[in-house]
Design an enzyme around this catalytic site. Structure first.
Site, PDB file in Angstrom:
ATOM      1  N   HIS A  47       0.856  -1.196   0.000  1.00 30.51           N
ATOM      2  CA  HIS A  47       0.000   0.000   0.000  1.00 30.51           C
ATOM      3  C   HIS A  47       0.886   1.239   0.000  1.00 30.51           C
ATOM      4  O   HIS A  47       2.094   1.144   0.159  1.00 30.51           O
ATOM      5  CB  HIS A  47      -0.990  -0.001   1.167  1.00 30.51           C
ATOM      6  CG  HIS A  47      -0.391   0.119   2.534  1.00 30.51           C
ATOM      7  ND1 HIS A  47       0.417  -0.836   3.088  1.00 30.51           N
ATOM      8  CD2 HIS A  47      -0.495   1.094   3.483  1.00 30.51           C
ATOM      9  CE1 HIS A  47       0.772  -0.469   4.307  1.00 30.51           C
ATOM     10  NE2 HIS A  47       0.241   0.710   4.566  1.00 30.51           N
TER      11      HIS A  47
ATOM     12  N   HIS B 138       1.386   3.943   1.870  1.00 27.29           N
ATOM     13  CA  HIS B 138       1.923   4.711   3.005  1.00 27.29           C
ATOM     14  C   HIS B 138       3.452   4.797   2.944  1.00 27.29           C
ATOM     15  O   HIS B 138       4.130   3.819   2.630  1.00 27.29           O
ATOM     16  CB  HIS B 138       1.466   4.084   4.327  1.00 27.29           C
ATOM     17  CG  HIS B 138       0.021   4.368   4.647  1.00 27.29           C
ATOM     18  ND1 HIS B 138      -0.695   3.642   5.570  1.00 27.29           N
ATOM     19  CD2 HIS B 138      -0.814   5.314   4.161  1.00 27.29           C
ATOM     20  CE1 HIS B 138      -1.935   4.123   5.643  1.00 27.29           C
ATOM     21  NE2 HIS B 138      -2.027   5.130   4.797  1.00 27.29           N
TER      22      HIS B 138
ATOM     23  N   HIS C 123       6.022   2.280   3.947  1.00 25.52           N
ATOM     24  CA  HIS C 123       6.084   1.027   3.177  1.00 25.52           C
ATOM     25  C   HIS C 123       6.711   1.210   1.796  1.00 25.52           C
ATOM     26  O   HIS C 123       7.153   0.228   1.200  1.00 25.52           O
ATOM     27  CB  HIS C 123       4.675   0.418   3.048  1.00 25.52           C
ATOM     28  CG  HIS C 123       4.103   0.052   4.385  1.00 25.52           C
ATOM     29  ND1 HIS C 123       4.050  -1.243   4.843  1.00 25.52           N
ATOM     30  CD2 HIS C 123       3.631   0.830   5.394  1.00 25.52           C
ATOM     31  CE1 HIS C 123       3.545  -1.242   6.079  1.00 25.52           C
ATOM     32  NE2 HIS C 123       3.290   0.003   6.440  1.00 25.52           N
TER      33      HIS C 123
ATOM     34  N   HIS D 298      -7.432  -0.621   5.449  1.00 28.29           N
ATOM     35  CA  HIS D 298      -6.378   0.269   5.962  1.00 28.29           C
ATOM     36  C   HIS D 298      -6.153   1.383   4.949  1.00 28.29           C
ATOM     37  O   HIS D 298      -6.161   2.573   5.293  1.00 28.29           O
ATOM     38  CB  HIS D 298      -5.115  -0.544   6.215  1.00 28.29           C
ATOM     39  CG  HIS D 298      -3.951   0.243   6.713  1.00 28.29           C
ATOM     40  ND1 HIS D 298      -3.906   0.787   7.977  1.00 28.29           N
ATOM     41  CD2 HIS D 298      -2.784   0.595   6.121  1.00 28.29           C
ATOM     42  CE1 HIS D 298      -2.765   1.431   8.132  1.00 28.29           C
ATOM     43  NE2 HIS D 298      -2.069   1.341   7.022  1.00 28.29           N
TER      44      HIS D 298
ATOM     45  N   ASP E 175      -0.180  -3.882   6.234  1.00 28.78           N
ATOM     46  CA  ASP E 175      -0.861  -3.335   7.417  1.00 28.78           C
ATOM     47  C   ASP E 175      -2.320  -3.794   7.464  1.00 28.78           C
ATOM     48  O   ASP E 175      -3.198  -3.052   7.909  1.00 28.78           O
ATOM     49  CB  ASP E 175      -0.801  -1.801   7.419  1.00 28.78           C
ATOM     50  CG  ASP E 175       0.585  -1.271   7.761  1.00 28.78           C
ATOM     51  OD1 ASP E 175       1.490  -2.090   8.009  1.00 28.78           O
ATOM     52  OD2 ASP E 175       0.748  -0.036   7.759  1.00 28.78           O
TER      53      ASP E 175
HETATM   54 FE    FE Z   1       2.622   0.901   8.121  1.00 27.70          FE
HETATM   55 ZN    ZN Z   2       0.071   1.705   6.522  1.00 30.76          ZN
END
Ligand code: FE
Ligand code: ZN
Length: 247
Positions: free
Chosen positions: A60, A62, A65, A118, A137
């Site tokens: 994902h 974020h 990551h 998430h 996550d």
């Molecule tokens: Fe994270």
């Molecule tokens: Zn995350």
């Protein structure tokens, strides 16, 4: 399958409590990293083993990551695979993937699972033949990701997909959150002996400075309040309570 060597999976701690996962296939010589939140520890971990990273897989968008994508691509020329639905937010994405797509490391094949909640486009990578799943996550040891871009019904559906995997499946998640998750779990399910027993192990591991992941689907079925939630309302209530819990 029986003709391939097992994947070699190395945990690389990055940032404050993230894990990136180096995955090496000895047959092809390929090395992949899941969710490089930063580059240098990942590059160092690969170099220490004589491996060169050929692929980056993101779960994902974020920054904790994907933050290492650019420097790893610059250093190695690796290709980047991640959720097509989050293409606009992920730097250096070459291959956008989604539900049902197959991604490979040498002869090892992973299926992409869309696991929104998430983030809206969050994906997981399931190596069914290798009994391994990279959950980012979404599924944590004794926990699940916070619902930033989705709802409890979506997360419940994700949990049910993970719960249906073979019990021996190793779960490689994105953070070392186990002790905090377990403290909350003990308050929510104080009579669950499996959680108590697990927390004794987790507390000992953390006191010794050791990691508590990967976990397994079997352990999560026994101790994960979110995987065990009977319905979306229950999962939502537990998620809200966990968001406010200060253990
Ligand atoms: Fe994270
Ligand atoms: Zn995350």
């Amino acid at each position: 399958s029986c003709m391939t060597s097992p994947l070699d999976v190395i945990r690389v701690p990055v940032l404050s409590d993230n894990y990136s996962w180096l995955v090496h296939d000895a047959d092809s010589g390929e090395t992949m990293v899941v969710d490089p939140g930063e580059a240098q520890p990942v590059l160092d971990g690969a170099a220490a083993r004589g491996w060169t990273i050929t692929q980056v897989w993101n779960t994902h968008w974020h920054p904790d990551h994907v933050g290492g994508n650019g420097a790893i691509v610059a250093a190695t020329g690796a290709s980047v695979t991640g959720p097509e639905a989050e293409r606009a937010k992920i730097g250096h994405l070459d291959h956008g993937v989604g539900e049902g797509d197959a991604v490979t490391l040498g002869a090892h094949r992973a299926r992409v699972l869309a696991v929104p909640g998430h983030t809206a486009g969050h994906i997981a990578f399931h190596f069914a033949d290798d009994d391994a799943v990279f959950t980012g996550d979404t599924l944590f040891a004794m926990g699940c990701g916070r619902l930033f871009e989705g709802d409890a019904a979506q997360m419940l559906a994700n949990m049910r997909r993970f719960a249906a995997m073979p019990p021996e499946t190793l779960v490689y998640c994105g953070h070392e959150y186990t002790q905090a998750n377990g403290r909350f779990a003990l308050v929510a399910e104080p009579d669950n002996d499996a959680i108590r027993a697990r927390m004794a192990d987790v507390d000992a591991a953390r006191a010794a400075g050791e990691a508590t992941v990967p976990t397994t689907i079997a352990l999560e079925r026994a101790t994960n309040l979110f995987l065990r939630a009977p319905d979306a309302e229950t999962l939502a209530a537990r998620r809200r309570a966990k968001d406010e819990f200060r253990g």
